[in-house]
Enzyme design. Structure first.
Site, short mmCIF file in Angstrom:
data_model
loop_
_atom_site.label_atom_id
_atom_site.label_comp_id
_atom_site.label_asym_id
_atom_site.label_seq_id
_atom_site.Cartn_x
_atom_site.Cartn_y
_atom_site.Cartn_z
N GLU A 148 -10.95 -10.34 -4.98
CA GLU A 148 -9.49 -10.27 -4.77
C GLU A 148 -8.97 -11.45 -3.96
O GLU A 148 -7.79 -11.51 -3.63
CB GLU A 148 -9.11 -8.93 -4.12
CG GLU A 148 -9.91 -8.57 -2.90
CD GLU A 148 -9.55 -7.18 -2.35
OE1 GLU A 148 -8.54 -6.59 -2.77
OE2 GLU A 148 -10.30 -6.70 -1.49
N HIS B 190 0.83 -1.21 0.00
CA HIS B 190 0.00 0.00 0.00
C HIS B 190 0.86 1.25 0.00
O HIS B 190 0.47 2.28 -0.56
CB HIS B 190 -0.97 -0.03 1.18
CG HIS B 190 -2.11 -0.96 0.92
ND1 HIS B 190 -2.19 -2.19 1.49
CD2 HIS B 190 -3.17 -0.85 0.08
CE1 HIS B 190 -3.28 -2.81 1.03
NE2 HIS B 190 -3.89 -2.02 0.18
N CYS C 243 -9.38 -2.71 -10.51
CA CYS C 243 -8.82 -1.54 -9.83
C CYS C 243 -7.47 -1.81 -9.19
O CYS C 243 -6.92 -0.97 -8.52
CB CYS C 243 -9.81 -1.00 -8.79
SG CYS C 243 -10.20 -2.19 -7.51
N ASP D 168 -4.29 -7.94 -4.48
CA ASP D 168 -4.51 -9.03 -3.52
C ASP D 168 -4.76 -10.35 -4.23
O ASP D 168 -4.35 -11.40 -3.74
CB ASP D 168 -5.68 -8.69 -2.59
CG ASP D 168 -5.23 -7.75 -1.49
OD1 ASP D 168 -4.16 -8.02 -0.90
OD2 ASP D 168 -5.90 -6.74 -1.24
#
Ligand code: PEP
Ligand code: MG
Length: 582
Positions: free
Chosen positions: A437, A194, A508, A461
């Site tokens: 995910e 992240h 995304c 993920d």
């Protein structure tokens, strides 16, 4: 002149001076003192506590008057903890009676306090042990003569500086960015952590996963960073410096030329309309949407609202923030419910990473929210209230079973009932979608598609969980592969599930922003991409230069190809001529 290399994040070139923070785990020495050394050791300990206190008071003084009240509260809590006898007095007893050195005495007593917090059931109180860690670390740093790694002690203006450190959390990335940091380099980290995602979206060039190489860098060293290939030049000579300044300029010009496309619709050569949306972390990212020509927000990572604060935001604060986003964006705004946990540990979000040995597989995202309705419900209420203002969609992260989805949908209905009963204005028609995910959800995507109004593929993920590689572990970065046949087959399965159910499917994860995969994904039937705004125009250029019907066969053949080299060749074939201009 020395070259170092790691995993590059973003595409920019940065030139700046190093500011080295010692963020590594401290080695705590343990030894028994001679009798005549005890008194000095007690004094050394008390002096360290006093310096730590002075440091905290200095921070308190430097907080700007317009800062949120939590900022003061956060430092006050640390000051109070510093006065706790377990930290400031009991180590003195160990020094006196057991003749243990100050660092070890402090650490043993702190461990007891941390174990006490560990045993508390309430997750919020339990997370307070992080404060104990930070306060103890501050005193240890003073004892060991290390730099205290508290970012608030850094000079306010970091423009022109490259932060070099062991690791940076997403929350720290935001703080450092606000202080103007030019770039950062870390020993740890991977391309889809992240922190790296945030760095890309904030346009901060970075190189992560440098391991011990960071040790070669000293404060004030001049550094040249090429984020696209993860290389760093330490102490460049004049010729190299000039070469990189020229490349920096060329990069700026390339970006400027792409901006001409921002008003153009993303339609392929054979007339297929493709939706290109932006991922945002903070409302301030909204200003990047219009220049990038984003049609809306495909992923709003709301957990960032919970970072860098000691208390989670309440319903009204969240309502205001979501209204601000919805008022600004004319297209759809996909608000992802909290995805806290794993590498997004925050005080304000009531997470506690150290409790879990394997946080990526732990109480994260929707699991955490279902476990803590008191955290989840205010967010749901805020979203449905704000949704009267614009085109909101709600998206649930990390679904792995249908029962989890059923529970989440029941909470959605319950929230509607409560708001209606209270006579509060809200929008009950907000489309609810889910992130696919987790491999379990991808395999059963058809079942999820029956209960949801849209799906979004979170490849960061999905790749992590499918290939069993921790996305923040640089030791296994080399296994990260969006073109792994199993990953591609899962992606295709989700696209097909959405098509059969007649609901939109978006992507995304970072794969959506990588031009290497755009044509492959278009050929597999993907029609909606969401990515950090900085990548959007480059992907649009590619969409405009693509004829989908020419690549469908090769894209589908790729799914049958189990040899990775051949598969890579097929993707390269799809990409030939991708640089032709519009
Ligand atoms: C993903 O997993 O691909 C995703 C977009 O979500 P995040 O990176 O926030 O986990
Ligand atoms: Mg995810």
């Amino acid at each position: 002149m020395l070259s170092l290399s790691g995993t590059g994040i973003g595409r920019g070139i940065a030139i700046g001076r190093a500011i080295v923070l010692d963020h590594s785990h401290r080695q705590i020495p343990e030894f028994t003192l001679s009798e005549d050394a005890v008194e000095d050791e007690v004094k050394r300990f008390r002096d360290a506590v006093a310096r730590a206190r002075t440091g905290l008071l200095r921070i308190l003084d430097s907080i700007p008057p317009d800062s949120p009240p939590e900022t003061h509260a956060f430092v006050d809590v640390h000051l109070q903890m510093l006065d706790d006898p377990v930290i400031s007095e009991q180590p003195v007893e160990s020094i006196n009676h057991e003749r243990k050195n100050a660092e070890w005495s402090l650490k043993t007593h702190a461990d007891t306090l941390i174990a006490f917090f560990d045993g508390i059931e309430d997750p919020y109180l339990r997370s307070k042990k992080n404060d104990v860690h930070q306060v103890v670390d501050r005193v240890l740093a003073e004892l060991l003569g290390h730099t205290v790694t508290d970012l608030s002690r850094l000079d306010d203006d970091l423009a022109g500086y490259v932060v070099v450190t062991h690791d940076i959390t997403p929350a720290d990335t935001v703080t450092l960015h606000q202080r103007g940091m030019t770039a950062f380099l870390t020993s740890l980290g991977g391309p889809i952590s992240h922190t790296s995602i945030l760095a890309r979206s904030l346009h901060i060039p970075a190189v992560v996963g440098l391991h011990d190489a960071v040790r070669y860098i000293r404060n004030d060293d001049l550094l040249v960073i090429d984020a696209a290939n993860g290389s760093i030049i330490l102490g460049p000579d004049d010729a190299v410096l000039q070469e990189f300044r020229d490349r920096q300029q060329a990069h700026r010009e390339e970006i400027a030329s792409l901006t001409l496309l921002h008003h153009q619709q993303a339609i392929t050569q054979d007339g297929i309309q493709v939706a290109l949306l932006a991922n945002i972390e903070l409302p301030e990212d909204l200003k990047l949407l219009a220049p990038a020509g984003a049609e809306g927000v495909g992923l709003y990572r709301t957990e960032f609202l919970f970072m860098n604060r000691s208390q989670p935001p309440g319903e009204d604060e969240q309502f205001e923030t979501y209204c601000q986003v919805l008022d600004t964006v004319s297209g759809p705004v996909t608000i992802r419910t909290l995805d806290l946990g794993a590498d997004k540990q925050v005080d304000g979000g009531r997470t506690d990473g150290e409790r879990s040995i394997n946080p990526a597989l732990g109480l994260r995202a929707i699991r955490l929210c279902l476990n803590e309705p008191a955290l989840f419900k205010p967010q749901l209420r805020a979203i449905f209230r704000a949704a009267t203002r614009g085109n909101a969609r709600i998206m649930i992260p990390m679904l792995s079973s249908l029962s989890e989805l059923d529970q989440a949908l029941e909470l959605v209905r319950e929230t509607h009932r409560e708001l209606a009963k209270e006579g509060v204005e809200f929008n009950p028609h907000v489309p609810v979608g889910g992130m696919i995910e987790v491999p379990a959800a991808a395999i059963s995507a058809d079942l999820f598609a029956r209960k949801l109004q849209f799906l979004s593929i979170g490849t960061n993920d999905l790749i992590q969980y499918t290939l069993a590689i921790d996305r923040i572990d640089d030791e296994v970065n080399y296994l990260y592969d969006p073109l792994h046949p199993s990953v591609l087959r899962l992606i295709y399965r989700v696209i097909e599930a959405g098509r059969s159910a007649g609901i939109p499917v978006s992507m995304c994860g970072e794969m959506a922003a990588d031009p290497e995969f755009t044509r492959l994904l278009l050929g597999l039937g993907l029609r909606e991409f969401s990515m950090e705004a900085s990548s959007l125009l480059q992907i649009k250029q590619l969409v405009l230069n693509t004829t989908v019907c020419d690549l469908e066969k090769t894209a589908k053949d790729a799914l049958q190809c189990l040899e990775q080299d051949r598969l890579r060749n097929m993707v390269e074939q799809l990409n030939i001529d991708k640089v032709s201009t519009v």
